[in-house]
Each structure stands twice: as C-alpha cells, then as structure tokens.
Design a protein around this motif. Structure first.
Motif, PDB file in Angstrom:
ATOM      1  N   VAL A 145      18.440 -58.091 -66.437  1.00 15.91           N
ATOM      2  CA  VAL A 145      17.108 -57.475 -66.440  1.00 15.91           C
ATOM      3  C   VAL A 145      17.232 -56.080 -65.867  1.00 15.91           C
ATOM      4  O   VAL A 145      17.930 -55.875 -64.869  1.00 15.91           O
ATOM      5  CB  VAL A 145      16.116 -58.290 -65.573  1.00 15.91           C
ATOM      6  CG1 VAL A 145      14.776 -57.594 -65.482  1.00 15.91           C
ATOM      7  CG2 VAL A 145      15.959 -59.701 -66.102  1.00 15.91           C
ATOM      8  N   VAL A 156      14.365 -52.803 -65.168  1.00 14.95           N
ATOM      9  CA  VAL A 156      13.019 -52.250 -65.301  1.00 14.95           C
ATOM     10  C   VAL A 156      12.993 -50.925 -64.554  1.00 14.95           C
ATOM     11  O   VAL A 156      13.522 -50.825 -63.441  1.00 14.95           O
ATOM     12  CB  VAL A 156      11.950 -53.205 -64.703  1.00 14.95           C
ATOM     13  CG1 VAL A 156      10.554 -52.607 -64.841  1.00 14.95           C
ATOM     14  CG2 VAL A 156      12.018 -54.570 -65.361  1.00 14.95           C
ATOM     15  N   SER A 214      10.751 -46.795 -64.227  1.00 11.91           N
ATOM     16  CA  SER A 214       9.610 -45.954 -64.601  1.00 11.91           C
ATOM     17  C   SER A 214       9.889 -44.502 -64.223  1.00 11.91           C
ATOM     18  O   SER A 214      10.720 -44.222 -63.354  1.00 11.91           O
ATOM     19  CB  SER A 214       8.320 -46.437 -63.928  1.00 11.91           C
ATOM     20  OG  SER A 214       8.334 -46.129 -62.551  1.00 11.91           O
ATOM     21  N   THR A 269       5.797 -54.204 -76.665  1.00 15.43           N
ATOM     22  CA  THR A 269       6.890 -55.138 -76.395  1.00 15.43           C
ATOM     23  C   THR A 269       7.477 -55.632 -77.709  1.00 15.43           C
ATOM     24  O   THR A 269       6.809 -55.616 -78.747  1.00 15.43           O
ATOM     25  CB  THR A 269       6.418 -56.368 -75.580  1.00 15.43           C
ATOM     26  OG1 THR A 269       5.411 -57.046 -76.314  1.00 15.43           O
ATOM     27  CG2 THR A 269       5.889 -55.954 -74.222  1.00 15.43           C
ATOM     28  N   THR A 302       6.955 -46.617 -68.416  1.00 16.96           N
ATOM     29  CA  THR A 302       7.797 -47.731 -67.977  1.00 16.96           C
ATOM     30  C   THR A 302       8.647 -48.240 -69.130  1.00 16.96           C
ATOM     31  O   THR A 302       8.217 -48.224 -70.282  1.00 16.96           O
ATOM     32  CB  THR A 302       6.947 -48.900 -67.430  1.00 16.96           C
ATOM     33  OG1 THR A 302       6.021 -49.306 -68.431  1.00 16.96           O
ATOM     34  CG2 THR A 302       6.209 -48.489 -66.171  1.00 16.96           C
ATOM     35  N   SER A 331      11.522 -51.596 -70.006  1.00 23.32           N
ATOM     36  CA  SER A 331      12.109 -52.840 -69.506  1.00 23.32           C
ATOM     37  C   SER A 331      13.044 -53.443 -70.546  1.00 23.32           C
ATOM     38  O   SER A 331      12.823 -53.311 -71.748  1.00 23.32           O
ATOM     39  CB  SER A 331      11.024 -53.847 -69.122  1.00 23.32           C
ATOM     40  OG  SER A 331      10.272 -54.224 -70.251  1.00 23.32           O
ATOM     41  N   GLN A 364      15.217 -57.216 -71.010  1.00 25.89           N
ATOM     42  CA  GLN A 364      15.595 -58.544 -70.520  1.00 25.89           C
ATOM     43  C   GLN A 364      16.469 -59.201 -71.575  1.00 25.89           C
ATOM     44  O   GLN A 364      16.078 -59.309 -72.737  1.00 25.89           O
ATOM     45  CB  GLN A 364      14.386 -59.414 -70.235  1.00 25.89           C
ATOM     46  CG  GLN A 364      14.787 -60.776 -69.705  1.00 25.89           C
ATOM     47  CD  GLN A 364      13.615 -61.620 -69.260  1.00 25.89           C
ATOM     48  OE1 GLN A 364      12.576 -61.114 -68.880  1.00 25.89           O
ATOM     49  NE2 GLN A 364      13.794 -62.923 -69.304  1.00 25.89           N
TER      50      GLN A 364
END
Length: 191
Positions: A73, A75, A77, A117, A161, A163, A165
């Motif tokens: 993972v 993440v 910003s 997403t 942001t 991300s 995963q």
C-alpha cells in the motif's frame, strides 16, 4: 517610398501572454506497506502542469511454497498553488508497473486519484499457464475546489491524493505472483 517597413506595432516575445506556472508543495507520504515502500522522487515540468512520481519498493509477491499472500500500500498527497488567473478543472493519472501470475495465483490492484478509483482482480489459469504483462491504468478526476465567496480572493483547491493497493495470493506449491507499481504520471488540466 518606404520599403519593407510595417505600420503595425512590433511585438516581442515578452509581449505575448505568459503561461502561468503552478507551484507544488512537498509530496507527503501518508502510508506505506511494506515499510521500505516509498516515493523515490517527484519530477515536474517547468510550468508545473505535469508531475512524474517514481516509486520504490511498491510491490507484493508470493509463492506457493513460502509466503502464500502479500499486500503493498502507498498513499500520498501534494498541494498545488494554482495562480489566480488559472482554473484547475481535472487531473489525469497514469499508473505504471508490472504483473506476473502463474498456476492459479491471484492479484487485486486498486488505484485512487482524488475522487476517482479503479480496481481489478486477475487470476492465472491452473493448467500450467502464466501471464506476465506491463500494467498501465489511467484515471481521471475532477479538481476539488471551493469557489470564492464575497470578500474572498481566490479559489481554494484540495490537495491531490494518490493511492495504490496491491494484493496477491498463491493457490498451490507451483503458484507464484508478483505485482509492482513503479511510476505515476500526473497531468493537470487547467485553463
């Protein structure tokens, strides 16, 4: 008689409208698993409208004879300082990496860019086949902004942001999986 002279005013390059430059803050890494996963570098175009984020250690791997599942993972910003004469309307993000699966291994990838997403699960055939591909996903997200009210001077934008995963699992002793993301290219759409 005047030859080769124009009665129109001459314009120099300095007279042409200059493109507003977007200034970025530091990219903040908010979460990382495994611990060695990190944002290796952030390179921006001179006008600030595009960023290339290079990632290091953002991978998940397993094999059926050892570790049967794994996850990674990341993440982060970053804030953009958008000039008052410029409107940020949307962002495009290209996520790049590699994927290799064999003998029933499974990988689930999830990407996020602001409000957008994308997720997908892939499974390798159990009949001895294997898959190895370059991984490329593109996401588009509208800019998140608070428009000025009476007495306020400028539009306020939320930080951008991103991300990633990655989750893999292996079905048997001959099963193996690897999924890695090594770059995110961002392009701001401004007008």
């Amino acid at each position: 008689m005047e030859c080769c002279q124009s009665h129109w005013p001459r314009r120099s390059m300095a007279d042409l409208a200059q493109t507003a430059t977007i200034e970025w803050g530091e990219f903040s890494q908010l979460a990382a698993v495994p611990a060695h996963s990190k944002i290796a570098s952030v390179v921006q175009a001179p006008d600030g409208r595009s960023l290339s984020i290079l990632l290091e250690g953002v991978d998940a791997r397993c094999d059926g004879s050892g570790q049967k599942s794994a996850t990674a993972v990341l993440v982060g910003s970053v804030e953009a300082n958008i000039p008052a004469s410029t409107d940020w309307t949307a962002t495009r993000g290209d996520f790049r990496g590699q994927l290799a699966l064999s003998e029933g291994a499974r990988a689930t990838i999830q990407f996020g860019l602001a409000r957008a997403t994308d997720a997908e699960t892939m499974v390798a055939s159990l009949d001895g086949g294997g898959d190895s591909v370059d991984l490329i996903r593109t996401l588009y997200s509208p800019a998140e902004a608070v428009w000025p009210t009476v007495g306020s001077e400028a539009v306020s934008y939320a930080p951008l942001t991103v991300s990633v995963q990655l989750t893999v699992s292996c079905a048997g002793a001959a099963s193996a999986a690897l999924v890695a993301v090594d770059a995110i290219d961002l392009e701001l759409w401004v007008r």
